[in-house]
Design an enzyme around this catalytic site. Structure first.
Site, PDB file in Angstrom:
ATOM      1  N   CYS A 149      71.193 -73.991 -97.233  1.00  0.00           N
ATOM      2  CA  CYS A 149      71.912 -73.545 -96.027  1.00  0.00           C
ATOM      3  C   CYS A 149      71.395 -74.165 -94.734  1.00  0.00           C
ATOM      4  O   CYS A 149      72.130 -74.863 -94.041  1.00  0.00           O
ATOM      5  CB  CYS A 149      71.818 -72.024 -95.917  1.00  0.00           C
ATOM      6  SG  CYS A 149      72.646 -71.191 -97.270  1.00  0.00           S
TER       7      CYS A 149
HETATM    8  N1  LIG Z   1      72.065 -70.019-101.741  1.00  0.00           N
HETATM    9  C1  LIG Z   1      72.083 -69.323-100.622  1.00  0.00           C
HETATM   10  O1  LIG Z   1      71.072 -68.780-100.210  1.00  0.00           O
HETATM   11  C2  LIG Z   1      73.369 -69.173 -99.806  1.00  0.00           C
HETATM   12  C3  LIG Z   1      73.404 -68.191 -98.799  1.00  0.00           C
HETATM   13  C4  LIG Z   1      74.578 -68.009 -98.080  1.00  0.00           C
HETATM   14  C5  LIG Z   1      75.668 -68.831 -98.355  1.00  0.00           C
HETATM   15  N2  LIG Z   1      75.621 -69.793 -99.329  1.00  0.00           N
HETATM   16  C6  LIG Z   1      76.808 -70.599 -99.585  1.00  0.00           C
HETATM   17  O2  LIG Z   1      77.423 -70.129-100.777  1.00  0.00           O
HETATM   18  C7  LIG Z   1      78.039 -71.231-101.474  1.00  0.00           C
HETATM   19  C8  LIG Z   1      77.538 -71.278-102.904  1.00  0.00           C
HETATM   20  O3  LIG Z   1      76.148 -71.586-102.881  1.00  0.00           O
HETATM   21  P1  LIG Z   1      75.199 -71.280-104.099  1.00  0.00           P
HETATM   22  O4  LIG Z   1      73.808 -71.404-103.565  1.00  0.00           O
HETATM   23  O5  LIG Z   1      75.609 -70.018-104.780  1.00  0.00           O
HETATM   24  O6  LIG Z   1      75.554 -72.521-105.068  1.00  0.00           O
HETATM   25  P2  LIG Z   1      74.990 -72.784-106.549  1.00  0.00           P
HETATM   26  O7  LIG Z   1      74.833 -74.236-106.665  1.00  0.00           O
HETATM   27  O8  LIG Z   1      73.830 -71.875-106.823  1.00  0.00           O
HETATM   28  O9  LIG Z   1      76.163 -72.291-107.516  1.00  0.00           O
HETATM   29  C9  LIG Z   1      77.423 -72.790-107.466  1.00  0.00           C
HETATM   30  C10 LIG Z   1      78.077 -72.673-108.837  1.00  0.00           C
HETATM   31  O10 LIG Z   1      79.415 -73.147-108.694  1.00  0.00           O
HETATM   32  C11 LIG Z   1      79.759 -73.896-109.858  1.00  0.00           C
HETATM   33  N3  LIG Z   1      80.870 -74.761-109.535  1.00  0.00           N
HETATM   34  C12 LIG Z   1      80.864 -75.946-108.883  1.00  0.00           C
HETATM   35  N4  LIG Z   1      82.130 -76.405-108.758  1.00  0.00           N
HETATM   36  C13 LIG Z   1      82.939 -75.492-109.334  1.00  0.00           C
HETATM   37  C14 LIG Z   1      84.336 -75.420-109.534  1.00  0.00           C
HETATM   38  N5  LIG Z   1      85.155 -76.362-109.081  1.00  0.00           N
HETATM   39  N6  LIG Z   1      84.826 -74.352-110.194  1.00  0.00           N
HETATM   40  C15 LIG Z   1      84.008 -73.386-110.666  1.00  0.00           C
HETATM   41  N7  LIG Z   1      82.677 -73.397-110.505  1.00  0.00           N
HETATM   42  C16 LIG Z   1      82.150 -74.446-109.846  1.00  0.00           C
HETATM   43  C17 LIG Z   1      78.477 -74.613-110.232  1.00  0.00           C
HETATM   44  O11 LIG Z   1      78.490 -74.999-111.591  1.00  0.00           O
HETATM   45  C18 LIG Z   1      77.421 -73.547-109.924  1.00  0.00           C
HETATM   46  O12 LIG Z   1      77.139 -72.752-111.064  1.00  0.00           O
HETATM   47  C19 LIG Z   1      77.743 -72.470-100.651  1.00  0.00           C
HETATM   48  O13 LIG Z   1      78.810 -72.711 -99.771  1.00  0.00           O
HETATM   49  C20 LIG Z   1      76.515 -72.054 -99.846  1.00  0.00           C
HETATM   50  O14 LIG Z   1      76.420 -72.782 -98.641  1.00  0.00           O
HETATM   51  C21 LIG Z   1      74.483 -69.963-100.080  1.00  0.00           C
END
Ligand SMILES: NC(=O)c1ccc[n+]([C@@H]2O[C@H](COP(=O)([O-])OP(=O)(O)OC[C@H]3O[C@@H](n4cnc5c(N)ncnc54)[C@H](O)[C@@H]3O)[C@@H](O)[C@H]2O)c1
Length: 419
Positions: A261
């Site tokens: 992030c």
């Molecule tokens: N990690 C954090 O602390 C955090 C906090 C707030 C917001 N976010 C936001 O949340 C969002 C997700 O982040 P995350 O950390 O959970 O990501 P992540 O990488 O942990 O998980 C994402 C998942 O999505 C799957 N994926 C990718 N493309 C896909 C598709 N087309 N269809 C279905 N599944 C798909 C991947 O295989 C993976 O398992 C991002 O936009 C991030 O900026 C993250």
């Protein structure tokens, strides 16, 4: 089988969401393109710090299942998209996963469904990209046939005090009715729902929150660089300034910023601003300062070794904590990569200790892992504390038989130097 909720993307954001939905009695299914993620979850294995294997087993027992079959989306009354929005190798926003996920949702969309985007992105993404893709792909119309909302996730991995449930949740909709449906959905999951005026305000609020951290960390890093030049103790400065009960929030200097992030989201803001002909000067200044920190840390390490009469070339440098924040396993965008790279470039023999990270590969080369902290502390020429995991007890580090460079400002002792 029909579901109350389908989560698209079962990572750090999506999995806790599915867990919370199950906890409040919703039937939840998870769709992910990764067969490995799905297989692990179905076998009761979690890949997310805040969700344990036991939690996954409890979710499975309550009916949760993960699948790579998108047809479950067409049988769910709410679909929440939680896919990554990272950067391309050139450092530009990468909306590829979000686009792909939205197309998949569009192909399955049914009348009456609420679709929510939680992935972080620049203001305008929901209206300008998600909405047309959903409408064109499904033949349905937002506000008439289905509802579209944006709700930024605020999860803070490793934070035991603030969870998905008790962190206030910003919610917005493309129309007032869309917002109403989204509020009804999140009100079942969280204690406090805050309704934004529109999706662009909610998108911008998320970027403001993370940009605030980005710029304040850069500010304190630059103050630390200046204090170093002046021979001023930055940690004492912070201690003193922090006693002000109003108008000051302390941030800590360090080797850099990491995670999915803080280093990423301001880039979405900067690039959107550029396309609008707006120059975001705070962002470029902060980026410049943050980029200097790994070099500064490595130079401080070289100076400490020189003080011992040792050159960097051939020196055994042990990195403590390569995850991007304390007590988690996530190494995404960790500053440890830049530090390890620069130490290696200067000829150091770099190894690492991190109880949470079984393997740390930098530029295709795995770093040797120190299994026993005591052995590592005894064998190193220099110890570099990058992340203050709770296992790194200050008293223990202070007894290391070599110089310790503490970039987190938590250790004291004759052999310890603070950043
Ligand atoms: N990690 C954090 O602390 C955090 C906090 C707030 C917001 N976010 C936001 O949340 C969002 C997700 O982040 P995350 O950390 O959970 O990501 P992540 O990488 O942990 O998980 C994402 C998942 O999505 C799957 N994926 C990718 N493309 C896909 C598709 N087309 N269809 C279905 N599944 C798909 C991947 O295989 C993976 O398992 C991002 O936009 C991030 O900026 C993250």
């Amino acid at each position: 089988m029909t579901y109350d909720l389908a989560v698209v993307g079962l990572g750090y954001i999506g999995l806790p969401l599915a867990q919370q939905a199950g906890a409040v009695g919703m039937s939840a299914v998870g769709y992910d393109i990764s067969a490995q993620v799905v297989a692990d979850l179905m076998a009761g294995r979690s890949h997310v710090d805040d969700v344990s294997d036991a939690d996954v087993a409890a979710m499975r027992a309550a009916g949760f299942r993960a699948t790579t079959d998108p047809s479950v989306l067409g049988r769910s009354s709410t679909i929440v998209i939680c896919v990554p929005t990272g950067l391309t190798p050139d450092g530009d926003p990468d909306l590829g996963s979000l686009r792909e996920a939205v197309r998949t949702v569009a192909s399955q969309l049914r009348t009456g469904t609420l679709v929510v985007v939680e992935s972080t992105s620049h203001p305008g993404t929901t209206e300008e990209m998600v909405r047309p893709l959903l409408e064109e792909g499904s033949g349905l119309v937002v506000g008439e046939d289905f509802h579209l909302a944006y709700s930024p996730e605020r999860i803070d991995p490793g934070n035991r005090s603030y969870t998905l449930h008790n962190t206030p949740r910003v919610v917005s909709g493309c129309t007032p009715l869309c917002a109403k449906h989204a509020v009804a959905f999140y009100s079942r999951l969280v204690e406090t729902v805050v309704v934004a005026r529109g999706t662009r305000e909610a998108e911008m609020a998320k970027l403001l929150e993370n940009t605030y951290r980005y710029i304040n960390i850069a500010l304190v890093d630059e103050v630390a660089l200046f204090c170093d030049k002046m021979g001023i103790d930055i940690w004492d400065v912070l201690h003193c300034a922090s006693t002000k009960p109003f108008g000051f929030t302390a941030f800590s200097p360090g080797a850099g910023i990491g995670g999915h992030c803080i280093p990423v989201d301001p880039r979405y803001l900067a690039v959107k601003a550029e396309t609008e002909g707006f120059s975001f000067r705070m962002l470029s200044a902060a980026r410049d300062v943050l980029g200097r920190m790994p070099r500064h840390v490595v130079q401080r390490a070289a100076d400490l070794l020189a003080g011992e009469g040792k050159p960097m070339r051939g020196a055994r440098v042990l990195l403590l904590g390569v995850a991007y924040k304390p007590d988690i396993a996530d190494t995404r965008e960790s500053p440890a990569f830049a530090v390890a790279r620069q130490l290696r470039d200067r000829g150091a023999l770099v190894s690492y200790h991190d109880p949470y990270v079984p393997e740390f590969v930098c530029d295709g080369l795995p770093l040797p892992r120190c299994e026993e902290l005591a052995d590592g502390l005894a064998e190193a020429d220099l110890v570099l504390l990058l992340q203050d995991h709770s296992c790194y007890e200050p008293a223990r580090l202070a007894r290391a038989g070599c110089p310790v460079l503490d970039t987190r400002g938590r250790t004291a002792g004759a052999t310890v130097t603070l950043l």
